[in-house]
Design a protein around this motif. Sequence first.
Motif, PDB file in Angstrom:
ATOM      1  N   GLN A  55       0.827  -1.201   0.000  1.00 17.64           N
ATOM      2  CA  GLN A  55       0.000   0.000   0.000  1.00 17.64           C
ATOM      3  C   GLN A  55       0.864   1.255   0.000  1.00 17.64           C
ATOM      4  OE1 GLN A  55      -3.949  -0.756   2.313  1.00 17.64           O
ATOM      5  NE2 GLN A  55      -2.248  -1.256   3.692  1.00 17.64           N
ATOM      6  N   GLU A  56       0.245   2.376  -0.305  1.00 17.53           N
ATOM      7  CA  GLU A  56       0.937   3.659  -0.390  1.00 17.53           C
ATOM      8  C   GLU A  56       1.422   4.170   0.966  1.00 17.53           C
ATOM      9  OE1 GLU A  56      -1.408   5.757  -4.043  1.00 17.53           O
ATOM     10  OE2 GLU A  56      -2.606   5.119  -2.302  1.00 17.53           O
ATOM     11  N   ASN A  57       0.979   3.540   2.062  1.00 16.30           N
ATOM     12  CA  ASN A  57       1.385   3.978   3.396  1.00 16.30           C
ATOM     13  C   ASN A  57       2.562   3.173   3.951  1.00 16.30           C
ATOM     14  OD1 ASN A  57       0.172   1.534   4.012  1.00 16.30           O
ATOM     15  ND2 ASN A  57      -1.384   2.398   5.351  1.00 16.30           N
ATOM     16  N   GLY A  58       3.133   2.275   3.141  1.00 19.65           N
ATOM     17  CA  GLY A  58       4.280   1.498   3.583  1.00 19.65           C
ATOM     18  C   GLY A  58       3.938   0.195   4.271  1.00 19.65           C
ATOM     19  N   TYR A  59       2.671  -0.149   4.291  1.00 17.64           N
ATOM     20  CA  TYR A  59       2.223  -1.372   4.960  1.00 17.64           C
ATOM     21  C   TYR A  59       1.490  -2.280   3.974  1.00 17.64           C
ATOM     22  CZ  TYR A  59       3.341   1.310   9.112  1.00 17.64           C
ATOM     23  OH  TYR A  59       4.007   2.059  10.062  1.00 17.64           O
ATOM     24  N   LEU A  60       1.370  -3.541   4.370  1.00 13.74           N
ATOM     25  CA  LEU A  60       0.613  -4.506   3.560  1.00 13.74           C
ATOM     26  C   LEU A  60      -0.876  -4.263   3.706  1.00 13.74           C
ATOM     27  CD1 LEU A  60       2.285  -7.952   4.314  1.00 13.74           C
ATOM     28  CD2 LEU A  60       2.419  -6.633   2.206  1.00 13.74           C
ATOM     29  N   GLY A  61      -1.604  -4.617   2.687  1.00 15.78           N
ATOM     30  CA  GLY A  61      -3.059  -4.564   2.735  1.00 15.78           C
ATOM     31  C   GLY A  61      -3.636  -5.872   2.229  1.00 15.78           C
ATOM     32  N   ALA A  62      -4.853  -6.164   2.671  1.00 17.07           N
ATOM     33  CA  ALA A  62      -5.531  -7.399   2.268  1.00 17.07           C
ATOM     34  C   ALA A  62      -6.329  -7.168   0.993  1.00 17.07           C
ATOM     35  CB  ALA A  62      -6.463  -7.873   3.376  1.00 17.07           C
ATOM     36  N   ILE A  63      -6.100  -8.036   0.035  1.00 16.00           N
ATOM     37  CA  ILE A  63      -6.905  -8.042  -1.179  1.00 16.00           C
ATOM     38  C   ILE A  63      -8.057  -9.019  -0.971  1.00 16.00           C
ATOM     39  CG2 ILE A  63      -6.923  -8.551  -3.654  1.00 16.00           C
ATOM     40  CD1 ILE A  63      -3.848  -7.843  -3.542  1.00 16.00           C
ATOM     41  N   VAL A  64      -7.733 -10.135  -0.345  1.00 18.10           N
ATOM     42  CA  VAL A  64      -8.720 -11.152   0.016  1.00 18.10           C
ATOM     43  C   VAL A  64      -8.727 -11.237   1.538  1.00 18.10           C
ATOM     44  CG1 VAL A  64      -9.300 -13.601  -0.126  1.00 18.10           C
ATOM     45  CG2 VAL A  64      -8.307 -12.436  -2.104  1.00 18.10           C
ATOM     46  N   ILE A  65      -9.900 -11.095   2.131  1.00 17.32           N
ATOM     47  CA  ILE A  65     -10.023 -11.116   3.584  1.00 17.32           C
ATOM     48  C   ILE A  65     -10.212 -12.547   4.078  1.00 17.32           C
ATOM     49  CG2 ILE A  65     -11.326 -10.246   5.568  1.00 17.32           C
ATOM     50  CD1 ILE A  65      -9.986  -8.021   3.995  1.00 17.32           C
ATOM     51  N   SER A  66      -9.330 -12.952   4.989  1.00 19.52           N
ATOM     52  CA  SER A  66      -9.475 -14.232   5.679  1.00 19.52           C
ATOM     53  C   SER A  66      -8.714 -14.115   6.993  1.00 19.52           C
ATOM     54  CB  SER A  66      -8.917 -15.386   4.845  1.00 19.52           C
ATOM     55  OG  SER A  66      -7.502 -15.382   4.875  1.00 19.52           O
ATOM     56  N   ALA A  67      -8.941 -15.046   7.884  1.00 17.21           N
ATOM     57  CA  ALA A  67      -8.258 -15.030   9.175  1.00 17.21           C
ATOM     58  C   ALA A  67      -6.748 -15.152   8.991  1.00 17.21           C
ATOM     59  CB  ALA A  67      -8.787 -16.152  10.063  1.00 17.21           C
ATOM     60  N   GLU A  68      -6.324 -16.030   8.098  1.00 24.01           N
ATOM     61  CA  GLU A  68      -4.895 -16.213   7.850  1.00 24.01           C
ATOM     62  C   GLU A  68      -4.260 -14.952   7.273  1.00 24.01           C
ATOM     63  OE1 GLU A  68      -4.678 -19.740   5.348  1.00 24.01           O
ATOM     64  OE2 GLU A  68      -3.576 -20.727   6.974  1.00 24.01           O
ATOM     65  N   VAL A  69      -4.935 -14.329   6.343  1.00 23.16           N
ATOM     66  CA  VAL A  69      -4.415 -13.109   5.725  1.00 23.16           C
ATOM     67  C   VAL A  69      -4.317 -11.999   6.764  1.00 23.16           C
ATOM     68  CG1 VAL A  69      -4.929 -11.268   4.058  1.00 23.16           C
ATOM     69  CG2 VAL A  69      -5.139 -13.666   3.380  1.00 23.16           C
ATOM     70  N   THR A  70      -5.356 -11.855   7.573  1.00 21.29           N
ATOM     71  CA  THR A  70      -5.358 -10.829   8.617  1.00 21.29           C
ATOM     72  C   THR A  70      -4.233 -11.055   9.614  1.00 21.29           C
ATOM     73  OG1 THR A  70      -7.732 -10.506   8.362  1.00 21.29           O
ATOM     74  CG2 THR A  70      -6.754  -9.757  10.432  1.00 21.29           C
ATOM     75  N   THR A  71      -4.018 -12.304  10.009  1.00 22.89           N
ATOM     76  CA  THR A  71      -2.933 -12.625  10.933  1.00 22.89           C
ATOM     77  C   THR A  71      -1.583 -12.278  10.317  1.00 22.89           C
ATOM     78  OG1 THR A  71      -4.217 -14.383  11.973  1.00 22.89           O
ATOM     79  CG2 THR A  71      -1.832 -14.495  12.232  1.00 22.89           C
ATOM     80  N   LEU A  72      -1.391 -12.656   9.066  1.00 22.91           N
ATOM     81  CA  LEU A  72      -0.143 -12.361   8.369  1.00 22.91           C
ATOM     82  C   LEU A  72       0.088 -10.851   8.289  1.00 22.91           C
ATOM     83  CD1 LEU A  72       2.306 -13.294   6.589  1.00 22.91           C
ATOM     84  CD2 LEU A  72       0.778 -12.968   4.634  1.00 22.91           C
ATOM     85  N   ILE A  73      -0.913 -10.121   7.860  1.00 20.90           N
ATOM     86  CA  ILE A  73      -0.785  -8.675   7.707  1.00 20.90           C
ATOM     87  C   ILE A  73      -0.489  -8.008   9.049  1.00 20.90           C
ATOM     88  CG2 ILE A  73      -2.123  -6.572   7.233  1.00 20.90           C
ATOM     89  CD1 ILE A  73      -3.375  -8.066   4.890  1.00 20.90           C
ATOM     90  N   ASN A  74      -1.208  -8.395  10.074  1.00 27.29           N
ATOM     91  CA  ASN A  74      -0.975  -7.796  11.391  1.00 27.29           C
ATOM     92  C   ASN A  74       0.450  -8.047  11.871  1.00 27.29           C
ATOM     93  OD1 ASN A  74      -3.578  -6.795  11.474  1.00 27.29           O
ATOM     94  ND2 ASN A  74      -4.362  -8.457  12.745  1.00 27.29           N
TER      95      ASN A  74
END
Length: 108
Positions: A38-57
């Motif tokens: 993302q433009e803010n220097g952090y990852l963003g979720a394209i597909v929402i799931s528990a695993e994706v959210t955990t990874l991103i966090n």
Amino acid sequence: MKIITTLKTVLIAAILLSAAAFAIELDSAKTSGLVGEQENGYLGAIVISAEVTTLINDINAKRKAKYLELANKNGITLNQVEILAAKKAYEKTEAGLYLRSNGQWVKK
């Protein structure tokens, strides 16, 4: 009683290890189109799931800690580091992977 405690410990360890084996990794999440930069220097979720959210966090918490360290070390703001990191991440992102631009996910 001691045998039951030992068995519980082994069972808990096995569950934790098997959960870790199924956890997604950043590279595979990017190539699978699950996450993007993302433009803010952090990852963003394209597909929402528990695993994706955990990874991103997890990744974003580590990034923020590093960004704060760099900001303090160089006497600049967190926001300045985030902007520089986003620029670098965009440049390093391989063709076919996702970037967030003007609020939309686009393939590079």
